[in-house]
Design an enzyme around this catalytic site. Sequence first.
Site, mmCIF file in Angstrom:
data_model
loop_
_atom_site.group_PDB
_atom_site.id
_atom_site.type_symbol
_atom_site.label_atom_id
_atom_site.label_comp_id
_atom_site.label_asym_id
_atom_site.label_seq_id
_atom_site.Cartn_x
_atom_site.Cartn_y
_atom_site.Cartn_z
ATOM 1 N N LYS A 22 -14.809 -3.583 -4.595
ATOM 2 C CA LYS A 22 -15.504 -2.330 -4.307
ATOM 3 C C LYS A 22 -14.666 -1.106 -4.641
ATOM 4 O O LYS A 22 -15.194 -0.053 -4.951
ATOM 5 C CB LYS A 22 -15.992 -2.282 -2.851
ATOM 6 C CG LYS A 22 -14.928 -2.420 -1.785
ATOM 7 C CD LYS A 22 -15.580 -2.288 -0.426
ATOM 8 C CE LYS A 22 -14.887 -3.044 0.681
ATOM 9 N NZ LYS A 22 -13.421 -2.962 0.760
ATOM 10 N N LYS A 30 -11.703 -10.338 -10.236
ATOM 11 C CA LYS A 30 -12.803 -10.408 -9.273
ATOM 12 C C LYS A 30 -13.491 -9.041 -9.147
ATOM 13 O O LYS A 30 -12.886 -8.010 -9.442
ATOM 14 C CB LYS A 30 -12.299 -10.883 -7.918
ATOM 15 C CG LYS A 30 -11.519 -9.849 -7.139
ATOM 16 C CD LYS A 30 -11.280 -10.338 -5.724
ATOM 17 C CE LYS A 30 -11.025 -9.165 -4.783
ATOM 18 N NZ LYS A 30 -12.196 -8.378 -4.478
ATOM 19 N N LYS A 47 0.816 -1.218 0.000
ATOM 20 C CA LYS A 47 0.000 0.000 0.000
ATOM 21 C C LYS A 47 0.846 1.263 0.000
ATOM 22 O O LYS A 47 0.372 2.321 -0.372
ATOM 23 C CB LYS A 47 -0.941 0.016 1.215
ATOM 24 C CG LYS A 47 -2.106 -0.940 1.080
ATOM 25 C CD LYS A 47 -3.205 -0.576 2.052
ATOM 26 C CE LYS A 47 -4.393 -1.522 1.918
ATOM 27 N NZ LYS A 47 -5.421 -1.287 2.921
HETATM 28 P P1 ATP Z 1 -10.990 -3.675 -2.183
HETATM 29 O O1 ATP Z 1 -11.175 -3.395 -3.635
HETATM 30 O O2 ATP Z 1 -10.942 -2.435 -1.335
HETATM 31 O O3 ATP Z 1 -9.907 -4.674 -1.863
HETATM 32 P P2 ATP Z 1 -12.935 -5.777 -1.926
HETATM 33 O O4 ATP Z 1 -14.255 -5.693 -2.625
HETATM 34 O O5 ATP Z 1 -11.901 -6.686 -2.502
HETATM 35 O O6 ATP Z 1 -12.384 -4.311 -1.742
HETATM 36 P P3 ATP Z 1 -12.240 -6.397 0.788
HETATM 37 O O7 ATP Z 1 -12.468 -5.285 1.758
HETATM 38 O O8 ATP Z 1 -10.864 -6.660 0.265
HETATM 39 O O9 ATP Z 1 -13.258 -6.180 -0.436
HETATM 40 O O10 ATP Z 1 -12.799 -7.714 1.422
HETATM 41 C C1 ATP Z 1 -13.984 -7.713 2.208
HETATM 42 C C2 ATP Z 1 -14.562 -9.114 2.189
HETATM 43 O O11 ATP Z 1 -15.244 -9.330 0.940
HETATM 44 C C3 ATP Z 1 -13.549 -10.241 2.319
HETATM 45 O O12 ATP Z 1 -14.076 -11.212 3.204
HETATM 46 C C4 ATP Z 1 -13.438 -10.796 0.928
HETATM 47 O O13 ATP Z 1 -13.128 -12.182 0.928
HETATM 48 C C5 ATP Z 1 -14.828 -10.554 0.363
HETATM 49 N N1 ATP Z 1 -14.769 -10.365 -1.091
HETATM 50 C C6 ATP Z 1 -14.119 -9.371 -1.725
HETATM 51 N N2 ATP Z 1 -14.284 -9.467 -3.048
HETATM 52 C C7 ATP Z 1 -15.040 -10.575 -3.268
HETATM 53 C C8 ATP Z 1 -15.554 -11.213 -4.441
HETATM 54 N N3 ATP Z 1 -15.305 -10.720 -5.641
HETATM 55 N N4 ATP Z 1 -16.315 -12.318 -4.287
HETATM 56 C C9 ATP Z 1 -16.573 -12.812 -3.046
HETATM 57 N N5 ATP Z 1 -16.119 -12.270 -1.903
HETATM 58 C C10 ATP Z 1 -15.372 -11.150 -2.005
HETATM 59 MG MG MG Z 2 -9.882 -6.768 -1.575
#
Ligand code: ATP
Ligand code: MG
Length: 367
Positions: free
Chosen positions: A234, A231, A142
């Site tokens: 967010k 994947k 990061k």
């Molecule tokens: P960022 O883009 O900020 O990394 P993110 O959508 O990947 O956001 P995280 O905050 O990294 O989300 O993870 C939050 C939770 O959501 C974790 O438990 C992660 O396993 C789950 N998660 C994230 N992306 C996915 C996805 N595409 N499918 C299923 N579960 C997900």
């Molecule tokens: Mg993530």
Amino acid sequence: MALPVRESHLYIGVSNRVRYTIYMTKQTILTGIRSNEEPTIANYLGAFVPMVRMQQELAGEYQINMFVPDLHSFTTPVDHDDLYAKTLMNLKYFIAAGLDIDDQDTYIYRQSYIPAHSELTWVLDCFTYVGEMSRMTQFKDKSGENSDSITMGLYNYPVLMAADILLYGATYVPVGEDQFQHLEITRDIASRFNNKFGDVFTVPLDTKAQTSFINRDSGLRIRSLSDPTKKMSKSATDEKSKILLSDSPEVAKQKIMSATTDSVGEIHYNFETQPGISSLLQMYALLTGRKQEEVNAQWEGKSQYGEFKAVVASAVADFLEHFQARLAAISDEELLAKLERSERAMTEVANQTLLRAQQAVGLRPRA
Ligand code: ATP
Ligand code: MG
């Protein structure tokens, strides 16, 4: 100096001669609820639903601490004007996903409302080495190149996380792979402290034991709608790649209808060759509660991508409509009352641990 059992320490009363204390033997599972970003439907399916299931299956046998790491939420820049509102909103997302706030074994609290988190962090900081913190891969990833714009907060993040865990004597901390290193450093700091001062902290179980206890990250990876080889995330800037839980059902429908698929011309459930179609089949099965095989069998070999997408789009829209209705029905007063009750109870527990650490290092007289 150290108390023998401290998973959950419930003080129930004092007479002028006897202080009544009950030591509950329930072990604590601790998990954080992210506080400041707009979650997607993938976060719902991959994180919220499993967490709610964990509560349904394990509350009663275990104490469950679900806390909002609001102090952690601005280690990188955020919009501070809406941080407070977003913190509460994110909790509501979990409640709309089925989290039971009336459950007696579940404590839901905000990190910053329990000052012991910040206080213990300082103490632990003085037993944590710059060398080991500099090796944290998440910090390295990061922080990038320009150290002038990297905050001490980002650097210190794992020590605050160690305090979050150690204050409550949590044994189980179900985390994803990206947090394994931070859990290991928590164990290192706690063991180092215990070796020097005696049995002050409960050392959480190692990542292997955590993974076999609760497989929270089931490996589910809902794909990006615009590039299904990736994947859904967010933080992705491409709005069309993700469905936010705050999207209107109409907007979500359009996003599904314009999702990238493939030119195979037939529907098959195969993530290697048809990741877009397969991810939609998967999302559809999960949202409707139907078996994956049954859904696949219904569409296998069919060529009507448009018709299939319309069915998925309408399931997504239905889901959002119901989800958003549940969200709107959550009472702010009830949520705040639950938070305040939990924060009072957890302040007691956290302060007991903090006091032991303060006594150990000589900030308070030893008992
Ligand atoms: P960022 O883009 O900020 O990394 P993110 O959508 O990947 O956001 P995280 O905050 O990294 O989300 O993870 C939050 C939770 O959501 C974790 O438990 C992660 O396993 C789950 N998660 C994230 N992306 C996915 C996805 N595409 N499918 C299923 N579960 C997900
Ligand atoms: Mg993530």
